[in-house]
Design an enzyme around this catalytic site. Structure first.
Site, PDB file in Angstrom:
ATOM      1  N   CYS A 175      46.896  37.558  41.056  1.00  0.00           N
ATOM      2  CA  CYS A 175      46.743  36.393  41.928  1.00  0.00           C
ATOM      3  C   CYS A 175      45.806  35.368  41.274  1.00  0.00           C
ATOM      4  CB  CYS A 175      46.290  36.835  43.310  1.00  0.00           C
ATOM      5  SG  CYS A 175      46.605  35.610  44.589  1.00  0.00           S
ATOM      6  N   GLU A 206      47.514  46.307  44.387  1.00  0.00           N
ATOM      7  CA  GLU A 206      46.383  47.110  44.883  1.00  0.00           C
ATOM      8  C   GLU A 206      46.416  47.275  46.398  1.00  0.00           C
ATOM      9  OE1 GLU A 206      46.233  44.021  43.925  1.00  0.00           O
ATOM     10  OE2 GLU A 206      44.726  42.856  45.023  1.00  0.00           O
ATOM     11  N   HIS A 222      50.137  41.507  44.906  1.00  0.00           N
ATOM     12  CA  HIS A 222      48.949  42.363  44.975  1.00  0.00           C
ATOM     13  C   HIS A 222      49.326  43.841  45.013  1.00  0.00           C
ATOM     14  CE1 HIS A 222      45.762  39.349  45.667  1.00  0.00           C
ATOM     15  NE2 HIS A 222      46.727  38.639  46.214  1.00  0.00           N
TER      16      HIS A 222
END
Lengths: 83, 210
Positions: free
Chosen positions: B70, B182, B180
């Site tokens: 990002c 994660e 993302h």
């Protein structure tokens, strides 16, 4: 002798790079009744005061600033005015 | 990001302040998402000129794996560690939702846990994720197999050219991506599709998974 120069740096998107913000402004102008508006492209203006020994030296430093930070030359062009 | 890295590796990552000029020896450098320096000027522009980026650049040239997610991806393009630029989303709105990602290149440690062509789930949350590169750069990315992830099944949320969601550098040790991973690494996230990326990046893939 160094003196202070007043500079204006203009950064605009290169031709061919899509400008969604300019498009939105274009639409808003049309909705306000402004006829005959063609393409709108949004850019940035930086007013910078700087000390330099000559207008030429000031311009060279400003162009260096554009290359290193003020513009992303992948997508943007810049122009420098010194007075 | 720190929670995900800690849970997956079993070690807490070292956090580095942007004014640092040296990096500790490490297996993986992660530039996480969020917003940096107010994202003034352009997203990631000021972060890309932070003192620490000189050390990141040196690590990249030595082959250390670097992941930018990002705002981290924006920082990597702004610092020219990755080609192209991330512009305002074509729809002008901030997008925060789940998309589908196709693994475009699985022949890299970051993506070795996936199969080429596999489609995974992944969340996105950004305003400036619209990947742009001039035609010549785009062709060289495609010719060199540098596209890691593409938005799949019509889920391109931002107008990115060629549906690009993530790219490698030429050497393959730097990966930048807008989504993302994660945020999808444990069952409580409703899925673990992002986990294999970190396991690959940190050489933690089990033989069965690879």
């Amino acid at each position: 002798m160094a003196r202070t120069f007043n500079a204006r740096v203009t950064v605009t998107l290169k031709n061919g790079v899509l400008d969604p913000q300019g498009k939105a402004i274009e639409g808003a102008l049309a909705s306000l009744g402004f006829d005959g508006v063609g393409q709108v492209r949004q850019g940035k203006v930086f007013d910078i005061d700087l000390e330099a020994t000559s207008s030429k030296a000031a311009r060279a430093r400003l162009e260096d600033m554009c290359e290193k930070l003020l513009a992303n030359t992948v997508i943007e062009d810049y122009s420098v005015e010194v007075s | 990001m720190i929670a995900a890295l800690t849970k997956i590796s079993g070690n807490a990552p070292t956090r580095i302040w942007h004014t640092e000029t040296n990096l500790p020896g490490c297996d993986l450098i992660v530039i996480p998402g969020g917003f940096s320096h107010g994202d003034y000027l352009r997203s990631g522009a000021i972060a890309a000129r932070a003192p620490v980026m000189q050390a990141v650049r040196q690590a990249a040239s030595k082959g250390t794996r670097i992941l930018g997610v990002c705002n981290g991806f924006q920082t990597l393009t702004e610092s020219a560690l990755l080609p192209g630029a991330l512009m305002r989303n074509a729809g002008l709105t901030f997008v925060c939702k789940e998309v589908k990602l196709e693994i475009a290149n699985a022949d890299n440690p970051f993506t070795a846990g996936y199969k080429k062509g596999e489609v995974i789930r992944c969340p996105v949350a950004h305003h400036d994720g619209n990947y742009f590169a001039d035609p010549k750069t785009l062709k060289s990315l495609e010719d060199n197999d540098q596209v890691a992830f593409r938005y799949a099944e019509g889920t391109n949320p931002n107008g990115s050219l060629n549906d690009i969601a993530g790219i490698f550098n030429k050497a393959g040790n730097v990966l930048g991506m807008m989504p993302h991973p994660e945020n999808l690494v444990e069952p409580e996230h409703s899925g673990t599709d992002g986990r294999r990326l970190f396991e690959g990046a940190m050489n933690l893939l089990s033989k069965e998974a690879a």
